[in-house]
Design an enzyme around this catalytic site. Structure first.
Site, PDB file in Angstrom:
ATOM      1  CB  SER A  13      -0.960  -0.006   1.194  1.00 30.13           C
ATOM      2  OG  SER A  13      -0.266   0.195   2.411  1.00 30.13           O
ATOM      3  CG  ASN A  14       3.542   2.714   3.102  1.00 29.43           C
ATOM      4  OD1 ASN A  14       3.362   3.894   3.329  1.00 29.43           O
ATOM      5  ND2 ASN A  14       3.337   1.787   4.016  1.00 29.43           N
ATOM      6  NE  ARG A  65      19.929 -11.890   7.802  1.00 28.98           N
ATOM      7  CZ  ARG A  65      18.613 -11.696   7.812  1.00 28.98           C
ATOM      8  NH1 ARG A  65      18.017 -11.174   6.762  1.00 28.98           N
ATOM      9  NH2 ARG A  65      17.885 -12.052   8.851  1.00 28.98           N
ATOM     10  CG  LEU A  93      17.958  -4.932   3.181  1.00 30.34           C
ATOM     11  CD1 LEU A  93      17.633  -3.557   2.610  1.00 30.34           C
ATOM     12  CD2 LEU A  93      18.081  -5.981   2.070  1.00 30.34           C
ATOM     13  CG  HIS A 109       9.958   1.802  12.128  1.00 33.51           C
ATOM     14  ND1 HIS A 109      10.129   0.438  12.091  1.00 33.51           N
ATOM     15  CD2 HIS A 109       9.748   2.128  13.428  1.00 33.51           C
ATOM     16  CE1 HIS A 109      10.031  -0.042  13.325  1.00 33.51           C
ATOM     17  NE2 HIS A 109       9.803   0.966  14.154  1.00 33.51           N
ATOM     18  CB  THR A 141      22.347   3.736   8.880  1.00 32.97           C
ATOM     19  OG1 THR A 141      21.510   3.519  10.017  1.00 32.97           O
ATOM     20  CG2 THR A 141      22.204   5.173   8.397  1.00 32.97           C
ATOM     21  CD  GLU A 143      21.872   1.473  15.846  1.00 35.08           C
ATOM     22  OE1 GLU A 143      22.639   2.410  15.555  1.00 35.08           O
ATOM     23  OE2 GLU A 143      21.299   1.355  16.947  1.00 35.08           O
TER      24      GLU A 143
HETATM   25  C1  GRF Z   1       2.576  -1.952   7.460  1.00 35.68           C
HETATM   26  O1  GRF Z   1       2.495  -2.535   8.753  1.00 35.68           O
HETATM   27  C2  GRF Z   1       3.267  -0.631   7.564  1.00 35.68           C
HETATM   28  O2  GRF Z   1       3.041  -0.042   8.832  1.00 35.68           O
HETATM   29  C3  GRF Z   1       4.726  -0.964   7.405  1.00 35.68           C
HETATM   30  O3  GRF Z   1       4.784  -2.110   6.562  1.00 35.68           O
HETATM   31  C4  GRF Z   1       3.511  -2.817   6.641  1.00 35.68           C
HETATM   32  C5  GRF Z   1       2.954  -3.127   5.289  1.00 35.68           C
HETATM   33  O4  GRF Z   1       2.928  -1.948   4.543  1.00 35.68           O
HETATM   34  N1  GRF Z   1       5.427   0.145   6.815  1.00 35.68           N
HETATM   35  P1  GRF Z   1       2.485  -1.980   2.967  1.00 35.68           P
HETATM   36  O5  GRF Z   1       0.974  -1.956   2.943  1.00 35.68           O
HETATM   37  O6  GRF Z   1       3.014  -3.283   2.373  1.00 35.68           O
HETATM   38  O7  GRF Z   1       3.094  -0.754   2.380  1.00 35.68           O
END
Ligand code: GRF
Length: 195
Positions: A13-14, A65, A93, A109, A141, A143
């Site tokens: 979604s983001n 990894r 990562l 985050h 970064t 960390e």
């Molecule tokens: C969500 O919990 C959001 O808070 C975090 O990643 C999770 C999934 O986000 N950033 P998205 O819908 O896949 O962008």
């Protein structure tokens, strides 16, 4: 015009909000969406918007990894992004990967960093009795969840909030914050955006 690659793990979604924001006079364009799960629903959503996609199943590498990241790098380097956005990307990562893109890799985050790095951020905020929650976009970064903060959005905690209700409210704020921070970052503007 800055070239942006977006890494996802699930619904994206983001990622969708970022892709949709990069139009018109925006100084960046999406060039690739990569998922660590070939079944990530975000891949079809990105393709529907005309963005190139790739998937590298991290489970094929059974915890190696470095090998996973070597494979992940191939489509990314092929598209030569200027900026990488982690958007709901749920793999940690290595420092080597992060350092390769230092200063041009962003992450969102779902907490007001430096509070609650890591997982289960909403449950932790509720358990602590916080009255405010929110989300943070930061430079990545080595960390985890600790790089320079580029933007934050405040979200109220409401009486009776469950972690799910708070997560949904924070996600709406993420969808506003991340595109706004990416536009400023791509334009070379610095400073912390507070919504
Ligand atoms: C969500 O919990 C959001 O808070 C975090 O990643 C999770 C999934 O986000 N950033 P998205 O819908 O896949 O962008």
């Amino acid at each position: 015009m800055k070239r942006v690659a977006i890494l996802i793990s699930g619904g994206g979604s983001n990622m969708l909000k970022l892709v949709e924001s990069m139009a018109g006079d925006h100084p960046a364009r999406p060039v690739l969406v990569v998922a660590n799960d070939p079944a990530a629903a975000g891949l079809a959503r990105a393709a529907a918007l005309g963005v190139a996609t790739a998937a590298v199943d991290h489970r094929r590498f059974k915890g190696d990894r470095a090998a996973f990241e070597a494979e992940l790098l191939r489509p990314i380097l092929a598209m030569a992004p200027d900026i990488i956005c982690l958007a709901g990307f749920m793999r940690v990562l290595t420092p080597e990967f992060v350092t390769r893109f230092r200063g041009r890799m962003l992450n969102i985050h779902p907490s007001l960093l430096p509070k609650y790095p890591g997982l289960h951020t909403h449950a932790r905020a509720l358990a602590a009795g916080d009255s405010q929650a929110g989300c943070t976009v930061h430079e990545v970064t080595p960390e985890l969840d600790a790089g320079p903060i580029l933007g934050q959005a405040l979200v109220p905690v409401l009486p009776g909030d469950t972690a799910e209700a708070l997560a949904a409210r924070v996600l709406v704020a993420e969808h506003r914050l991340y595109p706004a921070v990416l536009r400023r970052f791509a334009a070379g503007e610095r400073g912390v955006l507070r919504l």
